[in-house]
Design an enzyme around this catalytic site. Sequence first.
Site, PDB file in Angstrom:
ATOM      1  N   SER A 159       0.842  -1.192   0.000  1.00  0.00           N
ATOM      2  CA  SER A 159       0.000   0.000   0.000  1.00  0.00           C
ATOM      3  C   SER A 159       0.883   1.249   0.000  1.00  0.00           C
ATOM      4  O   SER A 159       1.706   1.419  -0.893  1.00  0.00           O
ATOM      5  CB  SER A 159      -0.958  -0.037   1.196  1.00  0.00           C
ATOM      6  OG  SER A 159      -1.935   0.976   1.096  1.00  0.00           O
ATOM      7  N   ASP A 169     -10.106  -2.583  -6.272  1.00  0.00           N
ATOM      8  CA  ASP A 169      -9.307  -1.538  -5.632  1.00  0.00           C
ATOM      9  C   ASP A 169      -9.279  -0.326  -6.548  1.00  0.00           C
ATOM     10  O   ASP A 169      -8.854  -0.428  -7.707  1.00  0.00           O
ATOM     11  CB  ASP A 169      -7.886  -2.058  -5.376  1.00  0.00           C
ATOM     12  CG  ASP A 169      -7.005  -1.046  -4.664  1.00  0.00           C
ATOM     13  OD1 ASP A 169      -7.509   0.024  -4.276  1.00  0.00           O
ATOM     14  OD2 ASP A 169      -5.802  -1.324  -4.498  1.00  0.00           O
ATOM     15  N   HIS A 191      -8.270  -4.190  -1.738  1.00  0.00           N
ATOM     16  CA  HIS A 191      -7.021  -3.567  -1.306  1.00  0.00           C
ATOM     17  C   HIS A 191      -6.514  -4.252  -0.034  1.00  0.00           C
ATOM     18  O   HIS A 191      -7.261  -4.482   0.901  1.00  0.00           O
ATOM     19  CB  HIS A 191      -7.245  -2.079  -1.050  1.00  0.00           C
ATOM     20  CG  HIS A 191      -5.987  -1.298  -0.832  1.00  0.00           C
ATOM     21  ND1 HIS A 191      -5.157  -0.922  -1.863  1.00  0.00           N
ATOM     22  CD2 HIS A 191      -5.403  -0.837   0.306  1.00  0.00           C
ATOM     23  CE1 HIS A 191      -4.125  -0.243  -1.379  1.00  0.00           C
ATOM     24  NE2 HIS A 191      -4.243  -0.182  -0.059  1.00  0.00           N
TER      25      HIS A 191
END
Length: 435
Positions: free
Chosen positions: A263, A367, A397
């Site tokens: 991320s 996502d 995600h």
Amino acid sequence: MPSVGVKLYSVFFKLLLKHRLQNLISISAADGLSDSFGVSTRSDESVAAANPSFTDGVATKDIHIDPMTSLTVRIFLPESALSPTTNQPRSDRRHSHGPLSSPAREEKNESRRNSYGCNTENLESYGGYAPPSKRNSRKLPVMLQFHGGGWVSGSSDSVANDFFCRRIAKVCDVIVLAVGYRLAPENRYPAAFEDGVKVLNWLGKQANLAECCKSLGNRRVNGVEVKKLNVQGQIVDAFGASMVEPWLAAHGDPSRCVLLGVSCGGNIADYVARKAVEAGKLLEPVKVVAQVLMYPFFIGNNPTQSEIKLSNSYFYDKAVSVLAWKLFLPEKEFDFDHPAANPLAHDRSGPPLKLMPPTLTVVAEHDWMRDRAIAYAEELRKVNVDSPVLEYKDAVHEFATLDMLLKTPQAQACAEDIAIWVKKYISIRGHEFSY
């Protein structure tokens, strides 16, 4: 589509995250929250204690590497590092993984201090691993891992990150250095990015210190022979502690270094990769041979199709992510085309894309950040950088790193897929894997 359980958990996750971000924004506006030392973990997050013995196949330890900040690393050493090197006699290679015949225990009576200035007696008193003194230890690639958490949460020692790094250390057969960088808003951009570079430089320093220890050897002083282990004891810091990290000195091969970012950690990894390219030979013996960007936290002023269509997607939706960026970027620099946010921004500085290391990008179907990550991979491919994209169907995600999703078959498959690709670049010549 994601399961009902994932959907429900996502709703509660977003409510709690939004509440945390709004609180941090209000506190930051009132008190400033500026702290150069910073924090690398939140008090309300569950952490996993370090375990320096191989109870589950991976030993861990925490190191505070910068006395001026809260920057830390957690080292994940897989038990495969204890395997004898290939040039050892066959008789010495038996039962290398057994708990009673590991190198540390086989040679514990040889010397109470090993060749890297590490007192094995102290380590054994609490069951920790110390590299043996008279063995050609197996060298493993080193992977720098940057956790996710939207800049404001997460840590190198969280329960979820500890589980993920253990898995990666095993399947990739690497030493993982999980970086506990400083969090926002106490430390805004570029603190987390600078911390990533600091760890890369620290890795190079460790490699050079280890080589210094080896090169000192035995010497004669005033007609008296000074043995190697006594000379090594002089490489200490101001407090008398050894400056050489024994696990890395014995088992780390920094010439096969991989970056992995999760991320927002993907943004850090990409920045560190660029700085490594700029540094070139100044980083030696460290060489970044590849990087893995797992659903990177990219955004931009001109929305992509996925940013429009999936803006209200699971866990980190776009509205929540915007709050995270407001906490991370300084107010005067707030711009979604900021180099930290958009790798393809027009004012991007740094080396040409063609010099970037091979880059594996992992994206999830549900996502909203996926399109920009794919676009970055496509730009890398245009300049002949190996940059494949792994897209996972029905995934969200952080599907391979979030606490409740870590034990799903898809999360395990993702780790194995990463290992297959990474091993192309970290395998020693003559021992390459076939795919």
